[in-house]
Design a protein around this motif. Sequence first.
Motif, PDB file in Angstrom:
ATOM      1  N   VAL A   1      33.959  44.393  19.511  1.00  0.00           N
ATOM      2  CA  VAL A   1      34.049  43.189  20.322  1.00  0.00           C
ATOM      3  C   VAL A   1      34.535  42.167  19.293  1.00  0.00           C
ATOM      4  O   VAL A   1      33.350  41.670  17.947  1.00  0.00           O
ATOM      5  N   LEU A   2      34.818  40.769  19.557  1.00  0.00           N
ATOM      6  CA  LEU A   2      35.090  39.620  19.442  1.00  0.00           C
ATOM      7  C   LEU A   2      33.738  38.818  20.028  1.00  0.00           C
ATOM      8  O   LEU A   2      34.101  38.981  21.637  1.00  0.00           O
ATOM      9  N   ILE A   3      32.878  38.296  19.780  1.00  0.00           N
ATOM     10  CA  ILE A   3      31.719  36.872  20.386  1.00  0.00           C
ATOM     11  C   ILE A   3      32.215  36.369  19.729  1.00  0.00           C
ATOM     12  O   ILE A   3      32.322  35.582  18.317  1.00  0.00           O
ATOM     13  N   ARG A   4      31.772  35.178  20.769  1.00  0.00           N
ATOM     14  CA  ARG A   4      30.890  33.836  20.286  1.00  0.00           C
ATOM     15  C   ARG A   4      30.083  33.611  19.519  1.00  0.00           C
ATOM     16  O   ARG A   4      28.967  33.755  20.566  1.00  0.00           O
ATOM     17  N   VAL A   5      29.198  33.153  18.917  1.00  0.00           N
ATOM     18  CA  VAL A   5      28.161  33.380  18.571  1.00  0.00           C
ATOM     19  C   VAL A   5      27.258  32.244  18.990  1.00  0.00           C
ATOM     20  O   VAL A   5      28.012  31.435  18.784  1.00  0.00           O
ATOM     21  N   GLU A   6      25.735  32.761  19.741  1.00  0.00           N
ATOM     22  CA  GLU A   6      25.603  31.753  20.198  1.00  0.00           C
ATOM     23  C   GLU A   6      23.745  31.646  19.530  1.00  0.00           C
ATOM     24  O   GLU A   6      23.292  30.978  18.986  1.00  0.00           O
ATOM     25  N   VAL A   7      23.607  33.332  18.928  1.00  0.00           N
ATOM     26  CA  VAL A   7      22.288  33.255  18.035  1.00  0.00           C
ATOM     27  C   VAL A   7      22.913  33.941  17.396  1.00  0.00           C
ATOM     28  O   VAL A   7      23.035  34.791  18.060  1.00  0.00           O
ATOM     29  N   ALA A   8      22.536  33.980  16.024  1.00  0.00           N
ATOM     30  CA  ALA A   8      21.952  34.879  15.155  1.00  0.00           C
ATOM     31  C   ALA A   8      20.639  35.172  14.608  1.00  0.00           C
ATOM     32  O   ALA A   8      19.730  34.073  13.995  1.00  0.00           O
ATOM     33  N   GLY A   9      20.403  36.026  14.826  1.00  0.00           N
ATOM     34  CA  GLY A   9      18.637  36.537  13.325  1.00  0.00           C
ATOM     35  C   GLY A   9      18.708  36.400  12.459  1.00  0.00           C
ATOM     36  O   GLY A   9      19.921  36.685  11.650  1.00  0.00           O
ATOM     37  N   VAL A  10      17.612  36.123  11.158  1.00  0.00           N
ATOM     38  CA  VAL A  10      17.593  35.793   9.414  1.00  0.00           C
ATOM     39  C   VAL A  10      16.948  37.383   9.257  1.00  0.00           C
ATOM     40  O   VAL A  10      15.528  37.013   9.878  1.00  0.00           O
TER      41      VAL A  10
ATOM     42  N   SER B   1       6.514  33.084   9.173  1.00  0.00           N
ATOM     43  CA  SER B   1       5.735  33.556  10.089  1.00  0.00           C
ATOM     44  C   SER B   1       6.960  33.933  11.290  1.00  0.00           C
ATOM     45  O   SER B   1       7.292  33.004  11.883  1.00  0.00           O
ATOM     46  N   GLY B   2       6.026  35.506  11.447  1.00  0.00           N
ATOM     47  CA  GLY B   2       7.332  35.350  12.386  1.00  0.00           C
ATOM     48  C   GLY B   2       9.166  35.820  12.473  1.00  0.00           C
ATOM     49  O   GLY B   2       9.652  35.786  11.121  1.00  0.00           O
ATOM     50  N   LYS B   3       9.174  35.329  13.695  1.00  0.00           N
ATOM     51  CA  LYS B   3      11.167  35.844  13.819  1.00  0.00           C
ATOM     52  C   LYS B   3      11.856  34.003  12.824  1.00  0.00           C
ATOM     53  O   LYS B   3      11.774  33.340  14.298  1.00  0.00           O
ATOM     54  N   VAL B   4      12.927  34.033  11.752  1.00  0.00           N
ATOM     55  CA  VAL B   4      13.686  32.641  11.862  1.00  0.00           C
ATOM     56  C   VAL B   4      15.136  32.971  12.718  1.00  0.00           C
ATOM     57  O   VAL B   4      15.505  33.932  12.355  1.00  0.00           O
ATOM     58  N   VAL B   5      15.729  32.182  13.452  1.00  0.00           N
ATOM     59  CA  VAL B   5      16.728  32.175  13.963  1.00  0.00           C
ATOM     60  C   VAL B   5      18.014  31.534  13.793  1.00  0.00           C
ATOM     61  O   VAL B   5      17.042  30.264  13.381  1.00  0.00           O
ATOM     62  N   ILE B   6      18.875  31.363  13.902  1.00  0.00           N
ATOM     63  CA  ILE B   6      19.933  30.581  13.910  1.00  0.00           C
ATOM     64  C   ILE B   6      20.633  30.082  15.246  1.00  0.00           C
ATOM     65  O   ILE B   6      21.200  31.563  15.791  1.00  0.00           O
ATOM     66  N   LYS B   7      20.789  28.946  15.820  1.00  0.00           N
ATOM     67  CA  LYS B   7      21.407  28.574  16.881  1.00  0.00           C
ATOM     68  C   LYS B   7      22.444  28.095  17.177  1.00  0.00           C
ATOM     69  O   LYS B   7      23.256  27.117  15.841  1.00  0.00           O
TER      70      LYS B   7
END
Length: 307
Positions: free
Chosen positions: A31-40, A299-305
Amino acid sequence: MGQAWGFGRYGGPEVQEFFDRPDPVPGRGEVLIRVEVAGVNPLDHLLRSGLVSGLDGGRPFPLVLGMEAAGTVLALGEDVDGLEVGDAVFGFALTGGGTHAETTVLSAPNTARIPAGLSATVAATLPVAGTTAVDALDQLGLPAGATVLVNGVGGGVGLAVARLAVGRELRVIGTGSTAKREHAEAVGVRFIDYTAGDVVAAARELVPDGFDGIVDLVGGASLRTVAPLARDPRNVIAVGDMSVPDLGGRVVERRLDRENLERSARLALDGVLTPVITAVHPLSDAPAALATVENGHASGKVVIKVA
């Protein structure tokens, strides 16, 4: 055209670059998606380094970084069931599309709808950290009241394991550096600072008879140091170190399917698997986001908006 963050050849941080690419065309089962948030995740820099090149889907350079994302479905490839254009979804980019980009393709069998009430930011953390925590603790199968050591508790996966273990009424002890103490203790972990002295002695003082289970997120010499603390070596589960069978332990058995994603989402909605998100970066700041994770300082989770 959309912007993406990736690399033009295998190597260190010096090979990373921003580039423009056309929207990918979803293939069979994608599926093609428009990315809103991605995990690192640590897996990102391992892929860039060429150590897990089998995950690139055979795609040509430049490759896009990132293995997990949440966003909106824009188009379906052939043979996609259970998803529709316009759905809010989260999942894995297991066919090499990468997720640190404005648009990408996810593997449809490894993608699920985001349930009502769950944010895209939380959903984007679940494919890697959330399902790993579920898999490791399911594999251990410990009863309420048992003791578990989380070796390397301070990162995104470690805190997910700890939070889920506390939700299962396990007694959780975790190891980490001084900077990781606050977040670990906040989720109910009895913390051992490995920079402050003998980890084994501190662990034996807390649990003299040995641990019912160990989840290792560090590997190498650290794994070999703590593995003898398990009462049964078969209950040492390693997330990244494939040599753990040499110690009598087991590598975590990963389940990346839609059912496990949906289960992780329900646990997050219930507050049992809510991630500890410590940094949200814009796509333009992706280099700093990955550097924090690669250097072991997250520390914890890093994400990219992204959107």
